[in-house]
Write a protein that holds these residues in place. Sequence first.
Motif, mmCIF file in Angstrom:
data_model
loop_
_atom_site.group_PDB
_atom_site.id
_atom_site.type_symbol
_atom_site.label_atom_id
_atom_site.label_comp_id
_atom_site.label_asym_id
_atom_site.label_seq_id
_atom_site.Cartn_x
_atom_site.Cartn_y
_atom_site.Cartn_z
ATOM 1 N N LYS A 132 4.609 0.415 -3.980
ATOM 2 C CA LYS A 132 5.021 1.499 -3.088
ATOM 3 C C LYS A 132 4.277 1.472 -1.771
ATOM 4 O O LYS A 132 4.858 1.675 -0.696
ATOM 5 N N PHE A 133 2.948 1.214 -1.807
ATOM 6 C CA PHE A 133 2.189 1.274 -0.551
ATOM 7 C C PHE A 133 2.564 0.117 0.373
ATOM 8 O O PHE A 133 2.486 0.240 1.603
ATOM 9 N N ARG A 177 5.725 -1.136 0.625
ATOM 10 C CA ARG A 177 7.011 -0.748 1.213
ATOM 11 C C ARG A 177 6.836 0.355 2.259
ATOM 12 O O ARG A 177 7.489 0.331 3.305
ATOM 13 N N ASN A 178 5.939 1.278 1.987
ATOM 14 C CA ASN A 178 5.716 2.374 2.948
ATOM 15 C C ASN A 178 5.168 1.843 4.269
ATOM 16 O O ASN A 178 5.544 2.336 5.353
ATOM 17 N N ASN A 179 4.277 0.860 4.209
ATOM 18 C CA ASN A 179 3.705 0.306 5.437
ATOM 19 C C ASN A 179 4.659 -0.650 6.147
ATOM 20 O O ASN A 179 4.494 -0.911 7.344
ATOM 21 N N GLU A 208 8.025 -0.079 6.370
ATOM 22 C CA GLU A 208 9.146 0.667 6.945
ATOM 23 C C GLU A 208 9.077 0.804 8.468
ATOM 24 O O GLU A 208 10.087 0.601 9.165
ATOM 25 N N TYR A 258 10.308 -2.485 9.922
ATOM 26 C CA TYR A 258 11.458 -3.148 9.316
ATOM 27 C C TYR A 258 12.534 -3.519 10.341
ATOM 28 O O TYR A 258 12.983 -4.678 10.389
ATOM 29 N N THR A 310 -4.476 -1.099 7.346
ATOM 30 C CA THR A 310 -4.309 0.218 6.732
ATOM 31 C C THR A 310 -5.538 0.497 5.862
ATOM 32 O O THR A 310 -6.570 -0.160 6.023
#
Length: 529
Positions: free
Chosen positions: A278-279, A281-283, A285, A288, A310
């Motif tokens: 998840k972390f 994919r969140n970073n 976005e 993208y 991050t």
Amino acid sequence: MAIVHQKDKRSGITYAYESTSYWVKELKQSRSKRVLIGRVDDVTGEIIPTDGRVRNKLVVEAKAEVLPKRSFYGATYLFDCIGKRLGITSALKTIFPQSYRQILSIVYFLLLEDRTALSRFAKWSHTHHHPFGKDIPSQRSSELFAAVEESHRQQFFSILKKRKVDGEYWAYDTTSISSYSQQLKQVKYGKNKEHDKLPQINLALVFGSTSQLPYYYRQLAGNIPDSKTLSPLLNDLRDAGYEKVSLVLDRGFYSKENIDALYKEHLKFLMSVSMGLKFLRNNLEPLYDGFRSFDHYNSAYELYHHSVRTTWDYEQVRPYKNDVISEERRIYIHYFFNIDKAAEDEKAFDLQLITLRDELESGKRVPEHEKQYTKYFTITSTPKRGTKAAVIPEAVAKAKRYHGFFALISNQKMDAIEALQLYRNKEVVEKAFNDLKDRLGMRRTLVSSQKSLEGKLFVQFIALIYVSYIKKKMQDGNLFSSYSIQSLLDTLDVIDCVQMPGKRLRCGELLEKQKVIYEKLGFSPPSSL
């Protein structure tokens, strides 16, 4: 006829006897006749004659042993040079003062006799000049393997640390080795990386990405997953005195506990991770939509790349204080996108969906696929039309959104391409596993005791150091354009030598191409000693 040792309980002296077995026909039993040879030295193991007749016999035998002998010398001379340069010979002499020559001779045999059983050692020994200089029977080699203790292994690792290259990243990975011996305690059924259906042991290996030499190995039970092996590795490296280690790891080693442990030990790391996190994919976005921009394309690797700094939510459990430290640590994520990989991922995913749909509509559901059925399909059933499965567009689109992407994480600042190059150097450990299994005979173990297995692995690890050193020097000297490892060793192996009683060893003639090989490997050609 055999040599038998027997200790006198009164004097504490061990005597050696020549024992000859014979058959008594009348009794239908075997008997043995023993003749005293001498006293056994407690330190050296040498037999000291106590009888004049036996002493004369031994002198005659000794004279027979030092008759002129011609043997192959070129390849074993190379191994002598490598062992001296890398400190292997001196290390083994320190750890095994009574048997190091026998260990080296077995290593030389494994290197020269590609995939040949150790039972053939006698023939090889007769034709080659080697450290021990005599045959090592199968029973004796088993005794040598069984005599290797964990303390010996750790002492060897501690000595090896002296040749560690400063700033070098170490590639760490595991492989599975199948075994026919299920009675061994660590032989278990597990995830076999070669899809072999036999039980297995797992072998962990640490390899230098710059030196391209192995530094550490560890035998594991066959059912231990990769993610559970990192913490013991860190403990072993600490015990061996290794400091400021930098590790390159595959995605199988990822877990929050492992990342926290690496931070706790203040070790640098570079690790491949799943895009399902998840972390990650969140970073990704915010990047993208503009990820496939021209200025982020690398033509050498044919991919797009971005790096993100991050934070990692670090946690350290302190049992002695009954609390948990929670703080943020700096971490770098390197993202990569490859168009060809995206196409391959999408094709493989569509084929997987077709298979899942066919399983559903045919009524042949696979229990392991139930989560995927629910995630990607709407399932309807009627008496007339039977079961029909329709894909859920949103779920499929979400899965395909990350096709073609892969990521690396690190706690050291570097650009994405540097990280990718460093990670791809990890292939040296994969090649080392192939050398262990194919060249050094470890694809399937045939030993019958745990102690013998542990000792054999130790000897084969030493042989792997020699193979790895030769491969590195061959790459540096562009020798692979003309030779394979085996053909290079065969080219040197034909060089012979003559040992005359009371005289120095005399080396045979060398061809110019043989001299060039020695020079490119970094050694002077052999000469008469």
